[in-house]
Design a protein around this motif. Structure first.
Motif, mmCIF file in Angstrom:
data_model
loop_
_atom_site.group_PDB
_atom_site.id
_atom_site.type_symbol
_atom_site.label_atom_id
_atom_site.label_comp_id
_atom_site.label_asym_id
_atom_site.label_seq_id
_atom_site.Cartn_x
_atom_site.Cartn_y
_atom_site.Cartn_z
ATOM 1 N N ALA A 1 40.639 36.243 28.763
ATOM 2 C CA ALA A 1 39.270 36.500 29.229
ATOM 3 C C ALA A 1 39.025 35.840 30.577
ATOM 4 N N ILE A 2 39.445 34.602 30.721
ATOM 5 C CA ILE A 2 39.249 33.890 31.981
ATOM 6 C C ILE A 2 39.967 34.605 33.118
ATOM 7 N N THR A 3 41.180 35.072 32.849
ATOM 8 C CA THR A 3 41.955 35.768 33.880
ATOM 9 C C THR A 3 41.260 37.056 34.323
ATOM 10 N N VAL A 4 40.823 37.892 33.353
ATOM 11 C CA VAL A 4 40.224 39.170 33.737
ATOM 12 C C VAL A 4 38.845 38.978 34.362
ATOM 13 N N VAL A 5 38.120 37.969 33.930
ATOM 14 C CA VAL A 5 36.807 37.723 34.534
ATOM 15 C C VAL A 5 36.981 37.282 35.989
ATOM 16 N N ASP A 6 37.958 36.428 36.250
ATOM 17 C CA ASP A 6 38.215 36.015 37.628
ATOM 18 C C ASP A 6 38.624 37.203 38.491
ATOM 19 N N GLU A 7 39.340 38.161 37.880
ATOM 20 C CA GLU A 7 39.784 39.345 38.635
ATOM 21 C C GLU A 7 38.654 40.349 38.833
ATOM 22 N N GLN A 8 37.870 40.588 37.785
ATOM 23 C CA GLN A 8 36.885 41.673 37.799
ATOM 24 C C GLN A 8 35.481 41.236 38.198
ATOM 25 N N ARG A 9 35.168 39.966 38.008
ATOM 26 C CA ARG A 9 33.837 39.432 38.306
ATOM 27 C C ARG A 9 32.733 40.318 37.698
ATOM 28 N N PRO A 10 32.727 40.435 36.366
ATOM 29 C CA PRO A 10 31.734 41.287 35.705
ATOM 30 C C PRO A 10 30.346 40.648 35.701
ATOM 31 N N ASP A 11 29.366 41.451 35.339
ATOM 32 C CA ASP A 11 28.005 40.939 35.177
ATOM 33 C C ASP A 11 27.841 40.253 33.828
ATOM 34 N N VAL A 12 28.448 40.845 32.800
ATOM 35 C CA VAL A 12 28.294 40.353 31.430
ATOM 36 C C VAL A 12 29.657 40.285 30.751
ATOM 37 N N VAL A 13 29.870 39.220 29.984
ATOM 38 C CA VAL A 13 31.053 39.122 29.130
ATOM 39 C C VAL A 13 30.573 39.155 27.681
ATOM 40 N N LEU A 14 31.067 40.130 26.933
ATOM 41 C CA LEU A 14 30.784 40.228 25.504
ATOM 42 C C LEU A 14 31.921 39.482 24.810
ATOM 43 N N MET A 15 31.648 38.263 24.349
ATOM 44 C CA MET A 15 32.685 37.308 23.969
ATOM 45 C C MET A 15 32.696 37.026 22.467
ATOM 46 N N ASP A 16 33.849 37.302 21.834
ATOM 47 C CA ASP A 16 34.020 36.910 20.438
ATOM 48 C C ASP A 16 34.080 35.382 20.373
ATOM 49 N N VAL A 17 33.590 34.809 19.271
ATOM 50 C CA VAL A 17 33.582 33.356 19.136
ATOM 51 C C VAL A 17 34.940 32.836 18.678
ATOM 52 N N ARG A 18 35.440 33.387 17.572
ATOM 53 C CA ARG A 18 36.666 32.863 16.977
ATOM 54 C C ARG A 18 37.837 33.789 17.270
ATOM 55 N N MET A 19 38.830 33.252 18.013
ATOM 56 C CA MET A 19 40.043 33.996 18.351
ATOM 57 C C MET A 19 41.222 33.041 18.316
#
Length: 225
Positions: free
Chosen positions: A45-63
């Motif tokens: 998630a951190i990698t793709v967010v840094d690449e894509q710079r989205p407005d919203v992250v829909l994030m699962d809690v437990r993974m």
């Protein structure tokens, strides 16, 4: 949402592929929302967010590996971080409050109906808190549950000291946020513009050292206990 605006860019993070596929189908079916990437764990998630710079992250809690709370904390250290909406099958005080402490702006359960999840994504994208009714009830219960007299007094004194540093308008804005009002409703109550409400709210984040509107509400409630 204004049809002239670019679609809200969303990253979906969940360790179950079927869940990611279902969320993508639901979100991409809306003209004002689009999924720009998926991730199966917190590190990805951190990698793709840094690449894509989205407005919203829909994030699962437990993974497996890095969980959603840890990833959220990391993401919110970034300049201009995304808004985070936590999504999980679990519903407990620890998870709800942990997500909010991590800086998430919303929290919904996976069994929430798709239209409500879409509304939550839009709400969070606009900088407003979005909590499922069950999650909101747990936050309130945790904030107002039984505590020792010493703990209540300590929290009250600390909260009142924080509020004393605010201007009168900032205190009125904080009170309105604690009453559950959105920006437009606060603007009407106080007779000011939405832009001014947003400016006051930004000041509250800084002066109260909080990361979301629910935390502002908790400071106000602590001060009034």
């Amino acid at each position: 949402m204004d049809s002239q605006r670019e679609p809200v860019r969303v990253v979906v993070v969940d360790d179950e592929q079927l869940v990611r596929m279902a969320l993508r189908l639901v979100i991409d079916g809306e003209p004002d929302l689009t999924v720009v990437a998926e991730a199966a764990d917190g590190d990805a998630a951190i990698t793709v967010v840094d690449e894509q710079r989205p407005d919203v992250v829909l994030m699962d809690v437990r993974m497996p590996g890095r969980d959603g709370l840890s990833a959220t904390r990391e993401l919110l250290t970034r300049p201009a971080p995304p808004r985070v909406l936590m999504l999980t099958t679990f519903d407990s005080d620890e998870l709800v409050l942990g997500a909010l402490r991590a800086g998430a702006l919303g929290f919904v359960l996976k069994d929430t109906q798709p239209p409500r999840i879409l509304d939550a994504v839009r709400t969070v994208a606009d900088g407003e808190p979005a909590l499922s009714p069950a999650a909101a009830a747990r936050v309130i219960a945790a904030a107002t549950g039984p505590r020792s007299a010493h703990a209540r007094n300590s929290s009250r004194e600390a909260a009142r000291k924080q509020l004393s540093a605010l201007t009168e308008r900032e205190r009125e804005t904080a009170r309105a946020i604690a009453d559950g009002l959105g920006n437009a409703e606060i603007a009407r109550r106080l007779g000011i513009t939405v832009a001014t409400v947003k400016a006051h709210t930004g000041n509250l984040f800084t002066k109260l050292a909080v990361e979301n509107r629910v935390q502002i509400a908790l400071v106000v409630r602590d001060a009034e206990e």
